[in-house]
Design a protein around this motif. Sequence first.
Motif, PDB file in Angstrom:
ATOM      1  N   UNK A 146       0.826  -1.205   0.000  1.00  0.00           N
ATOM      2  CA  UNK A 146       0.000   0.000   0.000  1.00  0.00           C
ATOM      3  C   UNK A 146       0.858   1.251   0.000  1.00  0.00           C
ATOM      4  N   UNK A 147       0.162   2.380   0.015  1.00  0.00           N
ATOM      5  CA  UNK A 147       0.790   3.695   0.159  1.00  0.00           C
ATOM      6  C   UNK A 147       0.884   3.996   1.649  1.00  0.00           C
ATOM      7  N   UNK A 200      -7.294   5.909  -1.826  1.00  0.00           N
ATOM      8  CA  UNK A 200      -6.215   5.333  -2.624  1.00  0.00           C
ATOM      9  C   UNK A 200      -4.930   6.154  -2.508  1.00  0.00           C
ATOM     10  N   UNK A 201      -3.787   5.461  -2.596  1.00  0.00           N
ATOM     11  CA  UNK A 201      -2.500   6.130  -2.493  1.00  0.00           C
ATOM     12  C   UNK A 201      -2.249   7.196  -3.541  1.00  0.00           C
ATOM     13  N   UNK A 202      -2.479   6.923  -4.850  1.00  0.00           N
ATOM     14  CA  UNK A 202      -2.247   7.970  -5.848  1.00  0.00           C
ATOM     15  C   UNK A 202      -3.094   9.216  -5.597  1.00  0.00           C
ATOM     16  N   UNK A 203      -4.344   9.026  -5.183  1.00  0.00           N
ATOM     17  CA  UNK A 203      -5.210  10.173  -4.892  1.00  0.00           C
ATOM     18  C   UNK A 203      -4.676  10.970  -3.707  1.00  0.00           C
ATOM     19  N   UNK A 204      -4.232  10.276  -2.666  1.00  0.00           N
ATOM     20  CA  UNK A 204      -3.677  10.961  -1.497  1.00  0.00           C
ATOM     21  C   UNK A 204      -2.437  11.770  -1.878  1.00  0.00           C
ATOM     22  N   UNK A 205      -1.588  11.184  -2.729  1.00  0.00           N
ATOM     23  CA  UNK A 205      -0.374  11.886  -3.156  1.00  0.00           C
ATOM     24  C   UNK A 205      -0.722  13.156  -3.929  1.00  0.00           C
ATOM     25  N   UNK A 206      -1.656  13.042  -4.869  1.00  0.00           N
ATOM     26  CA  UNK A 206      -2.040  14.197  -5.686  1.00  0.00           C
ATOM     27  C   UNK A 206      -2.749  15.252  -4.855  1.00  0.00           C
TER      28      UNK A 206
END
Length: 304
Positions: A146-147, A200-206
């Motif tokens: 996971x992220x 989701x990890x990509x959403x959290x990063x963005x």
Amino acid sequence: MELRHLRHFVAVAEDQHFTRAADRLMVSQSGLSASIRALERELRAPLFVRTTRRVTLTEAGRALLGEAERILAQVRSAHEAVAAVQGVLRGTLSLGTEQCIAGVRVAGLLAAFRRRHPDVEVRLRQAGSGALAEEVAAGRLDLAFAYRTRPDTDQLRSVALAGEPMTVLCHPGHRCAAAGAALGARDLSGEVFVDFHPDWGPRRTTDAAFAAAGVTRTVALEVNDVHSLLDLVDENLGIAVVPRHFRHKRPSLTALPFQGVDATRYETVALLPSEQATGPAARALLALLGTVDLAPPQEGVQPS
């Protein structure tokens, strides 16, 4: 307090129904009810609110659930550790993962694991990183890819897997495609975005990158799988900011570097319980990382 009481309690909490839980445990409903009553007497607190259709946890029940799950997970790990000392790895491996996680091809990893340890039953659950962290901390998952969503604690630790920059994906006819260079959050202000669920990890990063830049963005199209995201971008319905390796899944899209604050990166980890609570199967799975080719295949690229 007996382990069977805890197993019965967790089953009722999961099914929210005595009859279904009794069927799953293969015990009589009267026996299950008696087990729960015995646990309630010992703890001197009601654990469930009972109705004709379902049962729900009381405040005391919610407090017990996490501890009960951790205890049962540790007992399972103890049994598996003894089996491992005897030279046989058996039991159950419960694995969680986000889709298309960076740094590991989950299907290849599990195939390699099964070849080496055929007596271990593998269970796989796909979810967002926040939910996966909770599942590992509660003992419902043995590990997850996971992220990183939270600092390490006594119940949850992380092992770094991979890190990569974020990339802007857009239709070749979109105005951003003409830039031909890195784009930052301010360059994308006002655009319509396709993105994942906030867990989701990509959403959290963005989200973190845009918040740090002080730019508000509109996620008009929210999806829960990678290919739906790519399809929507391919139809020029919005743009997406995703981990760099996603660009290989749809070569027809234009990919441009995302210039985030402090070199925004998408970093993934293996989430595990404490060292003492990590079972032999989870350790064996982690040991395979780096021993076989587990990198995600790149579409259109032939292996060397």
